[in-house]
Design a protein around this motif. Sequence first.
Motif, short mmCIF file in Angstrom:
data_model
loop_
_atom_site.label_atom_id
_atom_site.label_comp_id
_atom_site.label_asym_id
_atom_site.label_seq_id
_atom_site.Cartn_x
_atom_site.Cartn_y
_atom_site.Cartn_z
N ILE A 115 0.83 -1.21 0.00
CA ILE A 115 0.00 0.00 0.00
C ILE A 115 0.87 1.26 0.00
N GLN A 116 2.14 1.14 0.39
CA GLN A 116 3.05 2.29 0.27
C GLN A 116 3.23 2.66 -1.20
N GLU A 118 1.01 2.06 -3.52
CA GLU A 118 -0.26 2.65 -3.95
C GLU A 118 -0.37 4.09 -3.49
N SER A 119 0.10 4.32 -2.28
CA SER A 119 0.06 5.67 -1.75
C SER A 119 0.88 6.61 -2.63
N ALA A 120 2.05 6.16 -3.05
CA ALA A 120 2.91 6.98 -3.92
C ALA A 120 2.27 7.16 -5.29
N CYS A 121 1.73 6.08 -5.85
CA CYS A 121 1.09 6.16 -7.17
C CYS A 121 -0.10 7.11 -7.12
N SER A 122 -0.87 7.03 -6.05
CA SER A 122 -2.08 7.85 -5.99
C SER A 122 -1.72 9.33 -5.89
N LEU A 123 -0.48 9.62 -5.53
CA LEU A 123 -0.04 11.02 -5.52
C LEU A 123 0.43 11.45 -6.90
N GLY A 124 0.40 10.52 -7.86
CA GLY A 124 0.78 10.88 -9.22
C GLY A 124 2.25 10.68 -9.53
N LEU A 125 2.98 10.02 -8.63
CA LEU A 125 4.38 9.71 -8.94
C LEU A 125 4.40 8.57 -9.95
N ASN A 126 5.37 8.60 -10.87
CA ASN A 126 5.44 7.50 -11.83
C ASN A 126 6.19 6.32 -11.21
N LYS A 127 6.30 5.25 -12.00
CA LYS A 127 6.86 4.01 -11.45
C LYS A 127 8.28 4.19 -10.93
N GLN A 129 9.87 6.99 -10.08
CA GLN A 129 9.91 7.86 -8.89
C GLN A 129 9.44 7.10 -7.65
N TYR A 133 12.13 6.96 -4.71
CA TYR A 133 11.94 7.81 -3.53
C TYR A 133 11.21 7.12 -2.39
N VAL A 134 10.39 6.13 -2.72
CA VAL A 134 9.53 5.56 -1.68
C VAL A 134 9.91 4.11 -1.33
N GLN B 77 -0.59 9.26 -14.68
CA GLN B 77 0.03 10.05 -13.61
C GLN B 77 -0.63 11.42 -13.49
N GLN B 81 -2.93 12.88 -10.33
CA GLN B 81 -2.58 14.09 -9.60
C GLN B 81 -3.81 14.94 -9.30
#
Lengths: 219, 262
Positions: A115-116, A118-127, A129, A133-134, B77, B81
């Motif tokens: 889910i971490q 998913e949390s990053a993806c849902s913020l619009g980060l690409n794969k 990133q 970063y996460v 993406q 956002q």
Amino acid sequence: MDWKFIAEYIPLYQEAAALTVKIGIAGIAAAIGTGLVCGMIGYYRVPVLGRIVSAYVELSRNTPLLIQLFFIYYGLPKIGIRTDAKACGMAGLAFLGGGYMAETFRSGIEAVDAIQEESACSLGLNKVQTIWYVILPQALAVSMPAFVANVIFLLKETSVFSAVSLMDLMFTAKDLIGIYYNTTESLFLLVIFYLLILLPVSVLGSILERRARYAGFGT
Amino acid sequence: MEREVLEISHLRKQYDGQTVIDDLSLTVHEGEVIVVIGPSGCGKSTLLRCVNALEDIQGGQIRLHGEPISQKSRNLQQLRQKVGMVFQNYELFPHMNVLDNILLAPVKAQKRARREVKEEAMALLGRVGLENRAESYPRQLSGGQKQRVAIVRALCMHPELLLFDEVTAALDPEMVREVLEVILDLADQGRTMLVVTHEMQFARAVADRIIFLDQGRICEEGPPETFFDAPKTERAEKFLKTFTFERKNKSKSGIRPGEEKL
Ligand SMILES: Nc1ncnc2c1ncn2[C@@H]1O[C@H](COP(=O)(O)OP(=O)(O)OP(=O)(O)O)[C@@H](O)[C@H]1O
Ligand SMILES: [Mg+2]
């Protein structure tokens, strides 16, 4: 103990130690790179590559370094790939270490909750990133103890380099014993120099482990 | 009528052949607050996860300002956002402090200037009473504080739609209020939101429209007053009863030791 002998041959050991460290660092760095790529392929179950990687991991972890070195040193030239002793040592270490590092990194990535991601993806980060970063920082923190153990294990494995006539510490000790029969002094110097290389790595390793533990976790 | 932000039409979602969301259509207008309620397992979380394409869908379409969003969207993406999601267990990044958690996506994904985002982040942290926790790590915060950070993190992306999935379910009772008040405040600002919650009092207060889901279908929908005071369907009535308690016999006749009658 013949201290005069010891004093006389310290420079020889220093040279050998420098070689061991140099090849060790290069080989381990290559092992880390190999391990990161393979670990990621393993984790994401990339179709064909995933199979190849798991075959490689099994092969590298279940054969002795000595045999891997022989294969690279004597076998590869037969199919036209020439290697000198140093390159051979590095390649052997990278091959062996790559398998161990791949497993270490893969299990580290697996320990990070899905889910971490998913949390990053849902913020619009690409794969990329998301991984960079996460996922990776958390994965590395988890795998730090195993990672440090791998590094120490690989440094110790360098003692078989002498088999492909690399003038490393082991080679130097054997050589001196063969010429002067000063077994005690030669082995004493050998142990001291291995300790000099490995102790700092161990200490640095436990500092890193403590930091990694502090850096994460416990929500 | 206001502009449509989200249009879900005939959505169908299956997990290994088992249908979890069945022909569900729903339109959310700008500034509207929709609260989704329903029994456990009815598909509330799945619905929210479909909206920002965390799940692949087996039928129908989801459109955000007219643009289809699915796992196959080329500009997934960019679309994501525009949708802020807040999870039940916060899902802050444990290796980053509060400020870095908030800045990561605006700076890396939206390529905005760090300084500008930081200013905004600090202002938003101030609004939720956390201006002095910017340097803290998630593990140093209480659950309620973590959830408020997660909300600020979502807001800093300037989303057009906010999704909340049972964001107070993991909190101790005394922290529930501080989080719900933040959400009420967002509703007052005219944010468009899709909220899943088990807090019925809160649902009544915040919702413009209640959606009652049962077995993956919309069983009943309407304004909160109607839904809570006069539910039209038996299923909804039964569900709402699970939140009230009654004693069958309140004529305390008392019982003396040794006289228990079973
Ligand atoms: N990854 C999955 N694989 C298979 N089935 C799933 C998966 N996720 C959810 N389901 C099923 O889908 C249905 C809907 O689940 P969902 O999590 O959306 O329910 P919910 O309404 O959010 O429930 P709750 O109130 O307990 O959170 C459930 O029957 C669940 O078992
Ligand atoms: Mg749920």
